[in-house]
Design a protein around this motif. Structure first.
Motif, short mmCIF file in Angstrom:
data_model
loop_
_atom_site.label_atom_id
_atom_site.label_comp_id
_atom_site.label_asym_id
_atom_site.label_seq_id
_atom_site.Cartn_x
_atom_site.Cartn_y
_atom_site.Cartn_z
N GLN A 111 0.84 -1.19 0.00
CA GLN A 111 0.00 0.00 0.00
C GLN A 111 0.88 1.24 0.00
OE1 GLN A 111 -3.82 0.32 0.10
NE2 GLN A 111 -2.72 1.99 -0.91
N ASP A 112 0.60 2.16 -0.90
CA ASP A 112 1.40 3.37 -1.03
C ASP A 112 0.64 4.57 -0.50
OD1 ASP A 112 3.16 1.71 -2.30
OD2 ASP A 112 2.79 2.50 -4.33
N TYR A 113 1.34 5.42 0.26
CA TYR A 113 0.76 6.65 0.79
C TYR A 113 1.63 7.84 0.36
CZ TYR A 113 -2.07 3.69 3.84
OH TYR A 113 -2.96 2.74 4.32
N ARG A 114 0.97 8.96 0.16
CA ARG A 114 1.67 10.21 -0.14
C ARG A 114 1.24 11.24 0.90
NH1 ARG A 114 -0.17 12.57 -5.51
NH2 ARG A 114 -1.87 13.31 -4.20
N ILE A 115 2.21 11.81 1.59
CA ILE A 115 1.92 12.77 2.65
C ILE A 115 2.52 14.11 2.26
CG2 ILE A 115 2.14 13.24 5.13
CD1 ILE A 115 2.82 10.14 5.35
N THR A 116 1.67 15.12 2.08
CA THR A 116 2.12 16.45 1.69
C THR A 116 1.40 17.48 2.54
OG1 THR A 116 0.40 16.76 0.01
CG2 THR A 116 2.42 15.63 -0.69
N ALA A 117 1.70 18.75 2.30
CA ALA A 117 1.03 19.83 3.01
C ALA A 117 -0.47 19.83 2.73
CB ALA A 117 1.65 21.17 2.62
N ALA A 118 -0.86 19.29 1.58
CA ALA A 118 -2.28 19.25 1.20
C ALA A 118 -3.04 18.15 1.93
CB ALA A 118 -2.42 19.07 -0.31
N GLY A 119 -2.33 17.18 2.49
CA GLY A 119 -2.99 16.08 3.20
C GLY A 119 -2.37 14.75 2.86
N ILE A 120 -3.11 13.69 3.12
CA ILE A 120 -2.63 12.33 2.92
C ILE A 120 -3.46 11.66 1.84
CG2 ILE A 120 -2.23 10.09 4.02
CD1 ILE A 120 -2.08 11.59 6.68
N ALA A 121 -2.77 11.03 0.88
CA ALA A 121 -3.44 10.33 -0.22
C ALA A 121 -2.96 8.89 -0.26
CB ALA A 121 -3.16 11.03 -1.55
N ARG A 122 -3.83 8.01 -0.74
CA ARG A 122 -3.51 6.59 -0.87
C ARG A 122 -3.63 6.21 -2.34
NH1 ARG A 122 -7.02 3.96 3.00
NH2 ARG A 122 -8.65 4.42 1.50
#
Length: 203
Positions: free
Chosen positions: A79-90
């Protein structure tokens, strides 16, 4: 004799390293914020009171100063997650493989936000939410975070972070007795973003 004492004292003061140069939060922030991109692996152990053995997950991460954090789980499930200033995406499991934003109010989301702040050396951001205590030097340091706000204090008792040039270990101690230990492995700041990683951040 008094003059001799003064001379000896002056010699000692010159020989001793000045206290003003002690390793501080500003220096730690600058040190951690210096790399543009960091690649590495991780092992995360979730210790639950109800289970005799920790729940262990493993994977890779990519931290990019100008973009955020890719958190790529390999086991026990991919499972891949992306964490940025805009929030968390999967990353979605469909053929498109696009990214879907997930709610930002879960305990997991708060934990990931903390990881990003810690790995990027955002001490000013952390100081809004925690009392920070730093010990050690640039090659071997330990940072302790104690929650300021009532909301965080209901979740976390204390957070311990160890590192050298980069962060090496993060331990989250929860108020209910559970804990999470995150070990960063083989971290390197010598590898630039790949085209695929740039695409993941851009989507």
């Amino acid at each position: 004799m008094t003059r001799l004492r003064h001379t000896l004292l002056a010699m000692l003061l010159v020989a001793l390293p000045p206290l003003a140069h002690a390793f501080d939060l500003q220096q730690l922030s600058e040190q951690l914020a210096k790399p543009t991109v960091i690649h590495g692996g991780f092992v995360q152990e979730k210790h639950l009171r109800a289970l005799p053995q920790p729940l262990t997950s493993k994977g890779k991460f990519v931290l990019a100063k100008d973009f955020g954090l890719l958190w790529l789980l390999d086991t026990p499930l991919k499972q891949d997650y992306r964490i940025t200033a805009a929030g968390i995406a999967r990353r979605e499991d469909d053929e498109d493989g696009g990214w879907q934003m997930i709610p930002n109010k879960s305990a997991g989301a708060e934990q990931n936000r903390l990881f990003l702040a810690v790995l990027q050396g955002d001490s000013s951001g952390l100081q809004r939410d925690f009392e920070l205590q730093l010990s050690g030097d640039a090659q071997a340091w330990k940072l302790t975070l104690v929650p300021r706000s009532l909301m965080l204090a209901q979740v976390f008792k204390q957070i311990n972070i160890d590192g050298g040039e980069l962060v090496q270990r993060i331990e989250l101690l929860e108020t209910q007795g559970d804990s999470t230990l995150l070990k960063m492995l083989d971290s390197t700041a010598k590898q630039p973003l790949s085209d695929a990683e740039r695409t993941d951040f851009a989507q």
